[in-house]
Motif scaffolding. Structure first.
Motif, PDB file in Angstrom:
ATOM      1  N   THR A  85     -25.134   2.916   0.379  1.00 37.01           N
ATOM      2  CA  THR A  85     -24.974   3.559  -0.939  1.00 37.01           C
ATOM      3  C   THR A  85     -26.349   3.772  -1.774  1.00 37.01           C
ATOM      4  OG1 THR A  85     -22.751   2.839  -1.330  1.00 37.01           O
ATOM      5  CG2 THR A  85     -23.763   3.724  -3.096  1.00 37.01           C
ATOM      6  N   ARG A 124     -10.839  -3.441   5.024  1.00 37.50           N
ATOM      7  CA  ARG A 124      -9.819  -2.381   4.842  1.00 37.50           C
ATOM      8  C   ARG A 124      -8.847  -2.208   6.184  1.00 37.50           C
ATOM      9  NH1 ARG A 124     -13.404   0.528   1.468  1.00 37.50           N
ATOM     10  NH2 ARG A 124     -14.309   1.772   3.089  1.00 37.50           N
ATOM     11  N   SER A 142      -0.552  -4.893   6.750  1.00 34.31           N
ATOM     12  CA  SER A 142       0.614  -4.244   6.227  1.00 34.31           C
ATOM     13  C   SER A 142       1.489  -3.275   7.081  1.00 34.31           C
ATOM     14  CB  SER A 142       0.285  -3.164   5.215  1.00 34.31           C
ATOM     15  OG  SER A 142       1.265  -2.571   4.442  1.00 34.31           O
ATOM     16  N   ILE A 198      -3.937   7.362  -1.998  1.00 33.49           N
ATOM     17  CA  ILE A 198      -5.317   6.527  -1.743  1.00 33.49           C
ATOM     18  C   ILE A 198      -5.901   6.706  -2.941  1.00 33.49           C
ATOM     19  CG2 ILE A 198      -7.220   5.861  -0.333  1.00 33.49           C
ATOM     20  CD1 ILE A 198      -4.364   5.275   0.756  1.00 33.49           C
ATOM     21  N   ARG A 199      -6.470   5.829  -3.738  1.00 31.23           N
ATOM     22  CA  ARG A 199      -7.435   6.297  -4.685  1.00 31.23           C
ATOM     23  C   ARG A 199      -7.044   7.302  -5.710  1.00 31.23           C
ATOM     24  NH1 ARG A 199     -11.117   5.683  -0.338  1.00 31.23           N
ATOM     25  NH2 ARG A 199     -11.785   7.805  -0.333  1.00 31.23           N
ATOM     26  N   GLN A 244     -17.786   0.351  -4.231  1.00 28.74           N
ATOM     27  CA  GLN A 244     -17.990   1.104  -3.243  1.00 28.74           C
ATOM     28  C   GLN A 244     -17.654   2.674  -3.523  1.00 28.74           C
ATOM     29  OE1 GLN A 244     -16.156  -0.081   0.267  1.00 28.74           O
ATOM     30  NE2 GLN A 244     -16.254  -2.015  -0.621  1.00 28.74           N
ATOM     31  N   PHE A 245     -16.712   2.724  -4.617  1.00 32.08           N
ATOM     32  CA  PHE A 245     -16.194   3.841  -5.116  1.00 32.08           C
ATOM     33  C   PHE A 245     -16.410   4.125  -6.696  1.00 32.08           C
ATOM     34  CE2 PHE A 245     -13.517   1.933  -1.848  1.00 32.08           C
ATOM     35  CZ  PHE A 245     -13.783   2.812  -0.956  1.00 32.08           C
ATOM     36  N   GLU A 265     -16.491   7.761  -7.721  1.00 33.57           N
ATOM     37  CA  GLU A 265     -15.172   8.506  -7.349  1.00 33.57           C
ATOM     38  C   GLU A 265     -14.021   8.068  -7.963  1.00 33.57           C
ATOM     39  OE1 GLU A 265     -13.420   9.236  -2.663  1.00 33.57           O
ATOM     40  OE2 GLU A 265     -15.194   8.153  -2.778  1.00 33.57           O
ATOM     41  N   THR A 301     -17.067   7.093   3.223  1.00 34.27           N
ATOM     42  CA  THR A 301     -16.488   7.471   2.104  1.00 34.27           C
ATOM     43  C   THR A 301     -17.618   8.153   1.141  1.00 34.27           C
ATOM     44  OG1 THR A 301     -16.990   5.206   1.606  1.00 34.27           O
ATOM     45  CG2 THR A 301     -14.618   5.710   1.835  1.00 34.27           C
ATOM     46  N   ARG A 326      -7.703   7.408   8.262  1.00 33.97           N
ATOM     47  CA  ARG A 326      -7.528   8.349   6.939  1.00 33.97           C
ATOM     48  C   ARG A 326      -7.815   7.412   5.808  1.00 33.97           C
ATOM     49  NH1 ARG A 326      -3.537   9.629   3.942  1.00 33.97           N
ATOM     50  NH2 ARG A 326      -1.827   8.831   5.215  1.00 33.97           N
ATOM     51  N   VAL A 327      -7.133   6.126   5.847  1.00 38.44           N
ATOM     52  CA  VAL A 327      -7.470   5.584   4.694  1.00 38.44           C
ATOM     53  C   VAL A 327      -8.525   4.619   4.514  1.00 38.44           C
ATOM     54  CG1 VAL A 327      -6.216   3.509   3.382  1.00 38.44           C
ATOM     55  CG2 VAL A 327      -4.834   4.994   4.540  1.00 38.44           C
ATOM     56  N   TRP A 350      -0.085   4.844   1.532  1.00 43.50           N
ATOM     57  CA  TRP A 350      -0.760   5.592   2.236  1.00 43.50           C
ATOM     58  C   TRP A 350      -1.219   7.011   1.889  1.00 43.50           C
ATOM     59  CZ3 TRP A 350      -2.577   1.495   4.165  1.00 43.50           C
ATOM     60  CH2 TRP A 350      -1.753   0.545   4.580  1.00 43.50           C
ATOM     61  N   MET A 351      -0.049   7.537   0.922  1.00 45.75           N
ATOM     62  CA  MET A 351      -0.017   8.850   0.682  1.00 45.75           C
ATOM     63  C   MET A 351      -0.688   8.966  -0.929  1.00 45.75           C
ATOM     64  SD  MET A 351       1.166   9.746   3.325  1.00 45.75           S
ATOM     65  CE  MET A 351       0.712  11.528   3.161  1.00 45.75           C
ATOM     66  N   VAL A 383      -3.422   6.631  10.433  1.00 51.66           N
ATOM     67  CA  VAL A 383      -3.384   6.035   8.927  1.00 51.66           C
ATOM     68  C   VAL A 383      -4.714   5.217   8.841  1.00 51.66           C
ATOM     69  CG1 VAL A 383      -2.420   4.722   7.480  1.00 51.66           C
ATOM     70  CG2 VAL A 383      -0.873   6.488   8.613  1.00 51.66           C
ATOM     71  N   ILE A 430      -4.988  -2.974   6.249  1.00 47.73           N
ATOM     72  CA  ILE A 430      -4.042  -1.741   6.649  1.00 47.73           C
ATOM     73  C   ILE A 430      -3.174  -2.294   7.786  1.00 47.73           C
ATOM     74  CG2 ILE A 430      -3.777   0.540   7.619  1.00 47.73           C
ATOM     75  CD1 ILE A 430      -6.526   0.922   6.151  1.00 47.73           C
ATOM     76  N   LEU A 457      -6.566   1.174  -1.046  1.00 51.07           N
ATOM     77  CA  LEU A 457      -5.513   1.278   0.067  1.00 51.07           C
ATOM     78  C   LEU A 457      -4.360   1.654  -0.479  1.00 51.07           C
ATOM     79  CD1 LEU A 457      -6.221  -2.032   1.816  1.00 51.07           C
ATOM     80  CD2 LEU A 457      -6.887  -0.040   2.585  1.00 51.07           C
ATOM     81  N   PRO A 492       0.854  -1.337  -0.043  1.00 50.66           N
ATOM     82  CA  PRO A 492       0.092  -0.048  -0.045  1.00 50.66           C
ATOM     83  C   PRO A 492       0.884   1.185   0.055  1.00 50.66           C
ATOM     84  CG  PRO A 492      -0.001  -1.075   2.276  1.00 50.66           C
ATOM     85  CD  PRO A 492       0.987  -1.958   1.400  1.00 50.66           C
ATOM     86  N   ARG A 499      -2.965   0.954  -3.404  1.00 51.62           N
ATOM     87  CA  ARG A 499      -1.868  -0.132  -4.283  1.00 51.62           C
ATOM     88  C   ARG A 499      -2.138   0.165  -5.761  1.00 51.62           C
ATOM     89  NH1 ARG A 499      -4.810  -4.985  -0.567  1.00 51.62           N
ATOM     90  NH2 ARG A 499      -6.460  -3.970  -1.420  1.00 51.62           N
TER      91      ARG A 499
END
Lengths: 290, 503
Positions: B222, B362, B369, A63-64, A252-253, A256, B242, B301-302, A60-61, B298, B366, A78, A58, A80
């Motif tokens: 959703t 998720r 990892s 994301i999507r 889910q996205f 987005e 989200t 946030r993620v 972290w900086m 993190v 995380i 995540l 991943p 990736r």
């Protein structure tokens, strides 16, 4: 007059295998299909060399993150790399196709041969069992089996394989029934060959061609089924990538981060089309009725 | 021509009059279908959500987590803390017209304490007897001082049902509950909707703005949000973090958010059966190393767009008993590695089980990892909810992501997870000293002294780390701008006092 028709395939193969290959190469759909499958096979085998990133690492900086020079297909929820995950996901999809169809052929073919060759009680029992399995929609059966076996890629492959067994029983049985009436089978019997020798030496080679066609077409269904099971959380376990599981998360996205769904979706479509074209081409090339 | 215009005007006037005379209905999207609509039996958040319309409680909690009057206007503890006397609100009637009085309170408490499958027994256990002193005065005699009682009475244990209805319809009460709340029950279609209408005899009827409330069961968050955006629903509870961007950008919607009481935490099996026999189950130092290996901010946030509250304690910062001195330890992979090395290991295997929801999936990945960098080989084991909960209750896990709804008072949470015989202590953590502190705290009426006891308790459970608290979810409702007066309370329930059509 029926000497050509009744020549066993085994005999023809021994005389030289090139006519089928040549016929296959003349089928454009088979060539396109084979190219697509070969492309994905190369991706699967050499994934660690081709993929630009570790598919499970991943960031972290990011994301999507939308597709960019660093991440051609963007990143997922995540962070990736989607391209790397699609490439590694090929292993799960192709693996599921190969393994589950092998399972289905290994179980379905012998039962189909026995049912078609011996008839009677054996045929009745095997055919009714196959009918019972066929009565259940393929995917529903696979879901039920996968849920029963527990979620993992291996169990998903077994579940898909078992669900596909009855199709191969049917194909093998039908072909065996046709082959069984041929003169060369009677001739083999007259020579004093045993049932096993006739089944493996005379019947099997003739049943193989339609089975291969069916296997190729089932491969496409298996790839879809693996994606469906993974989508439902019954296939590949996270964080290992699988196209179906990637779609499940991407759902889910959708608005987005549409790239999360687009690439694995495209890969599924491409591979399924590849197997279908290949199956059609094989059918045209190998089926003497065409 | 003129006549036609007159007729048209008349028609449009009539239509307008009809529209304005039409009952105002509030359509709410619920994530779960509630279970039994009987406060004694209910075990779900969705059920509590609907009870907020149907059943008033003796006391309520305010947005600041203070206990405030509802059916009881005032209360007084006896000096020894072994009894409490409530002054009840006058002129309150149940939806069947019968009067709410001290006898009804006595009936309700006794019903919840004695009904065979009542889920309120533990919450009311310390109540030895109930005395109706006058029509509007009732005293609870306790077997021991029990300060969390008021917090318990601010939930289902404090909801008053009609003795007449409960007596007549034993076993069927949940199909048509009769309480004293602002709305009365109309109909329920299982796994579809619950309809309630305004009770004209409600003691605070002037503050109730909608004539009817319909709860629609819409499990997908959703979809719930889409239906609010389409104007098909007026409000959706529990919008996914989200999806909040969509709500904020939609001119027709208002986002109502508030801090919650819930907590998500990583439980380690430290004493339940064979699965406790793992390095992390046996060694608190390794669990501390695991905590240092992860970064809660993190995770927040993620996994949740930073919309939740990263935290290291079981009770939320909004509680007066939260220990501000115990800050979140900063991520320190080097230190975690050193601690693993000190325990004589290089790689520490652990199997992490969780419900296969989007959020937990998720969070699990995380953590896998991050902990992997320090030396933890986390194997993920997602399960569908029913199996996961069954294995959780049986202590059949090495590590588990728990989601606890939380309570207004710290006592139920801490007792449940950390007392030796706690109802949620499925990982079998046991520390006799902690048990003594927790039972002292539940009898301590002085807030400062009580807080000091909880600071000690926090110190113990955050050192043992049988559970690593990760974050507190916040509540998010998406509502049409036309719905006015919504106030968020930490229990995440939609209260109706002051809620009315906005224009």
């Amino acid at each position: 007059m029926s000497s050509i028709e009744t020549t066993p395939v085994a005999g023809r193969v021994r005389a030289g295998g090139s006519p089928e290959i040549r016929r296959l190469l003349r089928e454009p759909s088979a060539v396109i299909g084979a190219t697509i499958i070969l492309f994905f096979a190369v991706l699967a085998v050499f994934a660690s060399w081709i993929a630009p990133y570790d598919p499970n690492a991943p960031d972290w900086m990011a994301i999507r993150a939308a597709p960019s020079a660093a991440h051609w297909f963007g990143t997922d929820d995540l962070g990736r790399d989607v391209l790397s995950r699609v490439i590694f996901g090929t292993q799960a999809s192709l693996g599921a196709g190969m393994v589950s169809v092998t399972v289905a052929v290994l179980i379905g073919l012998p039962f189909g041969l026995v049912a078609g060759y011996f008839g009677g009680l054996a045929d009745m029992v095997i055919s009714r069992l196959a009918d019972a399995l066929l009565a259940c929609p393929f995917l529903v059966l696979a879901i039920a089996l996968a849920a029963f076996l527990g979620p993992s890629l291996q169990n998903a492959m077994i579940a898909i394989g078992i669900s596909a067994v009855p199709v191969f029983v049917r194909v093998a049985r039908a072909e065996t029934l046709v082959v069984g009436t041929e003169d060369y089978i009677a001739a083999a019997r007259a020579q004093g060959l045993g049932d096993l020798a006739i089944l493996t030496g005379q019947v099997l080679p003739n049943v193989l061609a339609p089975t291969i066609v069916q296997a190729t077409l089932t491969m496409a269904i298996a790839v879809l089924a693996e994606a469906s099971l993974a989508f439902l959380g019954l296939g590949q376990m996270p964080p290992a990538p699988s196209w179906g599981a990637m779609l499940d998360v991407a759902r889910q996205f959708l608005s987005e981060a549409p790239w999360m769904a687009f690439w694995p979706g495209l890969a599924i479509i491409a591979l399924v089309i590849g197997f279908n074209l290949m199956g059609d081409g094989l059918n045209d090339a190998l089926n003497p009725r065409h | 021509m003129r006549r036609v215009a007159t007729v048209l005007t008349a028609i449009s006037m009539t239509a307008l009059a009809l529209v304005s005379a039409q009952a105002a209905t509030l359509r709410v999207g619920l994530q779960d279908d509630p279970d039994a609509l009987d406060p004694a039996l209910s075990g779900t958040y969705a059920g509590r959500f609907v009870f907020a319309a149907l059943c008033d409680k003796l006391v309520d909690i305010s947005p600041e987590l203070k206990i405030v009057p509802q059916l009881a206007e005032a209360w007084e503890w006896a000096p020894d803390g072994k009894s409490i006397t409530f002054a009840l609100r006058k002129n309150v009637t149940f939806h069947d017209g019968t009067a709410f009085d001290a006898a009804a309170v006595k009936f309700n408490i006794e019903r919840m304490k004695t009904m065979p499958d009542s889920k309120r027994k533990a919450e009311l256990a310390p109540i030895a007897s109930v005395e109706a002193l006058a029509a509007d005065k009732v005293r609870f005699n306790l077997s021991e001082p029990f300060v969390p009682l008021l917090a318990n009475l601010s939930d289902r244990a404090g909801m008053m049902v009609s003795p007449k209805a409960a007596g007549e319809k034993v076993g069927e009460f949940a199909a048509a509950p009769v309480c004293t709340g602002p709305y009365q029950f109309v109909e329920r279609k299982s796994r579809d909707l619950i309809r309630v209408k305004k009770y004209p005899g409600y003691w605070n009827a002037g503050q109730i703005g909608y004539d009817e409330v319909v709860y629609h069961y819409v499990p997908d968050s959703t979809v719930r949000l889409s239906r609010v955006r389409a104007g098909d629903l007026d409000l959706a509870e529990r919008v996914a973090p989200t999806d909040l961007k969509i709500v904020r950008e939609d001119a027709n919607l208002a986002l109502h958010s508030g801090q919650g009481l819930a907590v998500a935490h990583l439980m380690f099996n430290v004493g339940a059966g064979a699965k406790a026999d793992t390095p992390l189950g046996k060694n608190a130092t390794l669990r501390q190393a695991f905590e240092l290996a992860i970064d809660r901010n993190v995770i927040n946030r993620v996994a949740f767009n930073g919309e939740f509250l990263a935290d290291n304690q079981m009770i939320p910062p909004s509680s007066p008993f939260y220990d501000r001195a115990h800050k979140i330890p900063a991520r320190d992979v080097a230190k975690a590695k050193a601690m693993i090395a000190a325990a004589g290991m290089t790689r520490v295997p652990v199997e992490l089980q969780y419900e296969n929801t989007a959020g937990d999936t998720r969070v699990a990945q995380i953590m896998q990892s991050m902990a992997g960098e320090a030396g933890f080989d986390v194997k993920l084991l997602p399960m569908e909810s029913a199996t996961a909960i069954e294995r959780y209750m049986n202590g059949n896990f090495e590590a588990y992501i728990g989601n606890w709804s939380g309570r207004a008072d710290p006592d139920p949470t801490l007792i449940a997870f950390f007392s030796c015989a706690g109802s949620q202590n499925v990982n079998k953590y046991c520390n006799k000293d902690l048990d003594v502190i927790l039972s002292e705290a539940r009898g301590e009426a002085d807030e400062a002294k009580r807080k000091a006891l909880y600071v000690k308790a926090t110190d113990i459970y955050l050192t043992a780390l049988s559970s690593i608290p990760l974050y507190h979810p916040n509540w998010f409702f998406a509502a049409r701008k036309s719905v006015g007066g919504i106030v968020m309370v930490p229990d995440g329930l939609l209260r109706f006092t002051g809620v009315k059509p906005a224009n």
